[in-house]
Scaffold this motif. Structure first.
Motif, PDB file in Angstrom:
ATOM      1  N   THR A 234       0.809  -1.205   0.000  1.00 35.75           N
ATOM      2  CA  THR A 234       0.000   0.000   0.000  1.00 35.75           C
ATOM      3  C   THR A 234       0.849   1.264   0.000  1.00 35.75           C
ATOM      4  N   GLY A 235       1.819   1.329  -0.892  1.00 31.73           N
ATOM      5  CA  GLY A 235       2.585   2.552  -1.070  1.00 31.73           C
ATOM      6  C   GLY A 235       3.846   2.627  -0.238  1.00 31.73           C
ATOM      7  N   ASP A 236       4.726   3.564  -0.615  1.00 31.29           N
ATOM      8  CA  ASP A 236       6.047   3.740  -0.011  1.00 31.29           C
ATOM      9  C   ASP A 236       6.829   2.432  -0.050  1.00 31.29           C
ATOM     10  N   LEU A 237       6.924   1.885  -1.237  1.00 29.85           N
ATOM     11  CA  LEU A 237       7.685   0.654  -1.428  1.00 29.85           C
ATOM     12  C   LEU A 237       9.175   0.913  -1.261  1.00 29.85           C
ATOM     13  N   VAL A 238       9.621   2.107  -1.636  1.00 29.25           N
ATOM     14  CA  VAL A 238      11.050   2.411  -1.652  1.00 29.25           C
ATOM     15  C   VAL A 238      11.305   3.740  -0.956  1.00 29.25           C
ATOM     16  N   GLN A 239      12.548   3.936  -0.535  1.00 31.70           N
ATOM     17  CA  GLN A 239      12.955   5.182   0.112  1.00 31.70           C
ATOM     18  C   GLN A 239      13.336   6.192  -0.968  1.00 31.70           C
ATOM     19  N   GLY A 240      12.338   6.543  -1.774  1.00 28.08           N
ATOM     20  CA  GLY A 240      12.550   7.487  -2.855  1.00 28.08           C
ATOM     21  C   GLY A 240      12.337   6.835  -4.194  1.00 28.08           C
ATOM     22  N   GLY A 241      11.211   7.148  -4.851  1.00 26.82           N
ATOM     23  CA  GLY A 241      10.898   6.534  -6.136  1.00 26.82           C
ATOM     24  C   GLY A 241      11.877   6.884  -7.228  1.00 26.82           C
ATOM     25  N   GLY A 242      12.599   8.012  -7.090  1.00 30.76           N
ATOM     26  CA  GLY A 242      13.578   8.396  -8.089  1.00 30.76           C
ATOM     27  C   GLY A 242      14.984   7.938  -7.775  1.00 30.76           C
ATOM     28  N   TYR A 243      15.118   7.092  -6.762  1.00 30.85           N
ATOM     29  CA  TYR A 243      16.416   6.605  -6.297  1.00 30.85           C
ATOM     30  C   TYR A 243      16.538   5.147  -6.718  1.00 30.85           C
ATOM     31  N   GLN A 244      17.286   4.891  -7.792  1.00 28.96           N
ATOM     32  CA  GLN A 244      17.339   3.549  -8.369  1.00 28.96           C
ATOM     33  C   GLN A 244      17.843   2.486  -7.398  1.00 28.96           C
ATOM     34  N   PRO A 245      18.855   2.742  -6.564  1.00 25.23           N
ATOM     35  CA  PRO A 245      19.258   1.709  -5.606  1.00 25.23           C
ATOM     36  C   PRO A 245      18.138   1.305  -4.653  1.00 25.23           C
ATOM     37  N   GLY A 246      17.178   2.208  -4.400  1.00 22.59           N
ATOM     38  CA  GLY A 246      16.028   1.831  -3.579  1.00 22.59           C
ATOM     39  C   GLY A 246      15.179   0.768  -4.252  1.00 22.59           C
ATOM     40  N   TRP A 247      14.959   0.908  -5.576  1.00 20.91           N
ATOM     41  CA  TRP A 247      14.217  -0.106  -6.322  1.00 20.91           C
ATOM     42  C   TRP A 247      15.013  -1.402  -6.422  1.00 20.91           C
ATOM     43  N   ASP A 248      16.328  -1.309  -6.631  1.00 20.63           N
ATOM     44  CA  ASP A 248      17.151  -2.511  -6.653  1.00 20.63           C
ATOM     45  C   ASP A 248      17.017  -3.274  -5.338  1.00 20.63           C
ATOM     46  N   GLU A 249      16.993  -2.526  -4.244  1.00 15.38           N
ATOM     47  CA  GLU A 249      16.887  -3.156  -2.924  1.00 15.38           C
ATOM     48  C   GLU A 249      15.501  -3.760  -2.709  1.00 15.38           C
ATOM     49  N   PHE A 250      14.464  -3.092  -3.201  1.00 17.16           N
ATOM     50  CA  PHE A 250      13.105  -3.636  -3.103  1.00 17.16           C
ATOM     51  C   PHE A 250      13.033  -5.007  -3.773  1.00 17.16           C
ATOM     52  N   PHE A 251      13.530  -5.088  -5.003  1.00 16.04           N
ATOM     53  CA  PHE A 251      13.442  -6.361  -5.715  1.00 16.04           C
ATOM     54  C   PHE A 251      14.483  -7.364  -5.231  1.00 16.04           C
ATOM     55  N   ARG A 252      15.578  -6.904  -4.677  1.00  8.75           N
ATOM     56  CA  ARG A 252      16.538  -7.831  -4.063  1.00  8.75           C
ATOM     57  C   ARG A 252      15.858  -8.637  -2.968  1.00  8.75           C
ATOM     58  N   ASN A 253      14.951  -7.995  -2.226  1.00  4.13           N
ATOM     59  CA  ASN A 253      14.282  -8.650  -1.100  1.00  4.13           C
ATOM     60  C   ASN A 253      12.975  -9.336  -1.469  1.00  4.13           C
ATOM     61  N   THR A 254      12.413  -9.006  -2.627  1.00  5.96           N
ATOM     62  CA  THR A 254      11.118  -9.584  -2.981  1.00  5.96           C
ATOM     63  C   THR A 254      11.161 -10.446  -4.236  1.00  5.96           C
ATOM     64  N   ALA A 255      12.158 -10.256  -5.095  1.00  7.14           N
ATOM     65  CA  ALA A 255      12.323 -11.070  -6.305  1.00  7.14           C
ATOM     66  C   ALA A 255      13.803 -11.104  -6.664  1.00  7.14           C
ATOM     67  N   GLY A 256      14.611 -11.555  -5.705  1.00  7.98           N
ATOM     68  CA  GLY A 256      16.049 -11.551  -5.908  1.00  7.98           C
ATOM     69  C   GLY A 256      16.752 -12.432  -4.906  1.00  7.98           C
ATOM     70  N   GLU A 257      18.029 -12.169  -4.699  1.00  6.89           N
ATOM     71  CA  GLU A 257      18.839 -13.042  -3.857  1.00  6.89           C
ATOM     72  C   GLU A 257      18.444 -12.965  -2.390  1.00  6.89           C
ATOM     73  N   GLY A 258      17.769 -11.903  -1.957  1.00 10.82           N
ATOM     74  CA  GLY A 258      17.348 -11.785  -0.561  1.00 10.82           C
ATOM     75  C   GLY A 258      16.001 -12.408  -0.263  1.00 10.82           C
TER      76      GLY A 258
END
Length: 594
Positions: A234-258
């Motif tokens: 329900t929103g605020d998936l990342v610590q800044g939608g314009g910050y690419q490492p935030g998206w990398d970290e989101f998917f690292r934990n939900t569809a990645g090695e984490g």
């Protein structure tokens, strides 16, 4: 730009919708072939979307196998310029991490396929082959509205992922207390040496015993063990939608090695305020240049593809998912009009205490529609009465009610909140991002029998209940903003240490902060946490079929409890539930029964 090449190799009336169990490739192969592992979106009884990302754009192959045969798609990658790193991101340094160790390759290609023509209520398997790596999984299609027994959803908000979360422990604001006192937060204390302490509102407080990353991953692990049919973010998936490492970290934990939850369970995402914020790449920009906001929202659109809503300019902002007897409406609460800001109200006119004169019109003072569109943005969707989104919501509610569906709504800005973002724009203590303007929907929700509204934003766990006409049947509102970032408490009357709760939300029924006192036990002079308090968690939503086509919804607030040893180290975490399980019985038309 290349168009994705899709080759249907074989046919099938195959299906994939919820409840996948994926087997990711080895970490090295995944890193080499997949930038983001396959994840699931837009579930229905007849289809689902499978999406993954690579760094070279070479075709990948998706195969679905099940009753009726199999079908295979070869899907090229589309380059995603919006997901490129900036110079500031490449140069960023994070204490405790090797510089740049969190960055991936420079190129990002999207592979996506909407699989259709599937059968409801059947189990299938799928594979995605990319280069030398293969991801496999199994899944079951959504049931029809007439043929189902039990469903489970999980609702989460405010994950706010970023690489810093791997080493950062957030402040743990004190709430209600039972039993022995909390450990000392003084510098040099036992807790300070193990987990750290900090200053909050002029007082020393403990830091939480898990990092943000640990809290989120353990939270997601509990979710995965519960085998939900879908997860609502329900929103605020990342610590800044314009910050690419935030998206990398989101998917690292939900569809990645984490972690690979979203390779197993379809995601229903909503726009939060952080999805408009560009973090170190310019924040919200300036009135003269809102391009950071445009770039931020573009990343959300690159990653997520919701069902159509009839307005192409608003694609992905708001959408409807029907899953068996449930209709889930996702709204965009980020742009109310007319635009408003706290500075529009002179000091002598601002409200104080528990004064309230109305919800206001805008949930954010950070940018206006005019500024956004001047910067090239075209996707803002007003939510106020008379807007396209408003009329869309009313049509979906009417249609769902005519079909006898139970209705759950999600959007980010919580309308009824005792927390940081619970005050309107004209209040002296406003955050400038209050959720009260979304109260404009309540009459509509109550009229059409919405069972529950799920939000986040104030980064706390709270349930409110609003019964406008006083007939005993109303709407339950939740703030579930405790997924992996802050663990805030209720808003206080002032910033002074020891200030009492403001209690601005008269509809509040329960908060983890005040209703679940921390329980500390003094054992040989060492405080041990035994229960209660604020922790990372989520809302579990179970739907069960009863007699005569009636249904029951059970909403259970869940937290991930850290078990500490006598040295204050975390030995394990446990799934625990709070004492506020809510049961909503529905009549044959899907309306709540008072």
């Amino acid at each position: 730009m290349r168009s994705p090449r899709k080759v249907l190799v074989a046919t099938v009336a195959a299906a994939l919708v919820l409840s996948v169990v994926a087997a990711p490739p080895a970490a090295g192969a995944a890193r080499d072939e997949f930038r983001v592992l396959p994840y699931l979106q837009s579930p229905s009884a007849s289809g689902i979307r499978v999406t993954w990302f690579t760094e070279d754009g070479e075709p990948g192959r998706l195969t679905v196998l099940g009753p009726g045969g199999h079908r295979t798609y070869e899907v090229d990658g589309e380059p995603q310029a919006a997901l490129a790193y900036t110079d500031a991101e490449r140069a960023q340094e994070i204490p405790g991490l090797d510089q740049g160790s969190w960055l991936l390759g420079e190129s990002s290609y999207k592979h996506t396929e909407l699989v259709t023509g599937l059968r409801p209520g059947k189990q299938y398997s799928y594979t995605v082959r990319q280069g030398d790596a293969t991801v496999t999984g199994r899944f079951r299609t959504a049931p029809t509205a007439d043929d189902w027994r039990h469903l489970r959803l999980i609702a989460m908000s405010d994950l706010e992922t970023e690489p810093l979360g791997r080493v950062q422990k957030r402040e743990w604001a004190p709430g209600a207390l039972a039993g022995a006192a909390r450990p000392s937060a003084e510098p040099g204390s036992a807790w300070d040496r193990v987990h750290g302490t900090t200053t909050l509102s002029g007082a020393r407080v403990l830091r939480y015993p898990l990092t943000e990353d640990e809290g989120l991953r353990r939270n997601l692990a509990v979710v995965e063990q519960r085998a939900p049919d879908a997860v609502l973010f329900t929103g605020d998936l990342v610590q800044g939608g314009g910050y690419q490492p935030g998206w990398d970290e989101f998917f690292r934990n939900t569809a990645g090695e984490g972690g690979d939850l979203l390779s197993q369970v379809p995601v229903l995402p909503a726009f939060g305020n952080w999805e408009s914020f560009s973090a170190l790449n310019g924040g919200y920009g300036t009135p003269a240049d809102r391009t950071p906001v445009v770039r931020s929202r573009a990343k959300f659109h690159a990653y997520f593809d919701g069902p159509g809503n009839g307005t192409p300019a608003h694609q992905d902002n708001y959408y409807r998912i029907d899953y068996g007897p449930l209709t889930i409406l996702t709204l965009d609460s980020n742009n109310g009009e007319p635009d408003d800001r706290a500075a529009n109200y002179p000091a002598e006119e601002k409200l104080s205490g528990r004064e309230y004169t109305g919800p206001g019109a805008d949930t954010q003072e950070n940018f206006t529609r005019e500024e956004y569109e001047k910067a090239g943005g075209t996707d803002l969707s007003d939510y106020r009465p008379g807007s396209g989104q408003w009329h869309w919501v009313e049509r979906q509610l009417a249609d769902a009610r005519a079909k006898g569906q139970a209705v759950i709504v999600q959007f980010h800005h919580v309308p009824y909140s005792s927390g940081e973002h619970g005050l309107p724009m004209n209040h002296a203590l406003t955050s400038g991002q209050g959720g009260t303007p979304m109260r404009v929907y309540h009459s509509l929700f109550e009229r059409y029998g919405v069972a529950a509204v799920i939000s986040g934003h104030s980064e706390m766990f709270e349930r409110s209940f609003v019964d406008e006409n006083g007939d005993g049947t109303g709407v339950h509102y939740y703030d579930v903003g405790v997924s992996g970032d802050g663990l805030r408490g209720v808003r206080k009357e002032s910033a002074s240490p020891g200030s009492p709760p403001l209690r601005y939300n008269p509809y509040s029924q329960w908060t983890a902060d005040q209703s679940e006192p921390e329980q500390w036990q003094d054992t040989d002079g060492v405080p041990r946490l035994t229960g209660g308090g604020k922790h990372y968690g989520h809302l579990e939503i179970d739907v069960d079929r009863g007699r005569g086509d009636r249904a029951r919804i059970t909403l259970t607030p869940v937290h991930v409890f850290p078990v500490l040893d006598r040295n204050l180290a975390v030995t394990r975490t446990e799934r625990r539930t709070y004492h506020d399980q809510t049961v909503i019985d529905l009549d044959r038309t899907g309306r709540p029964i008072g």
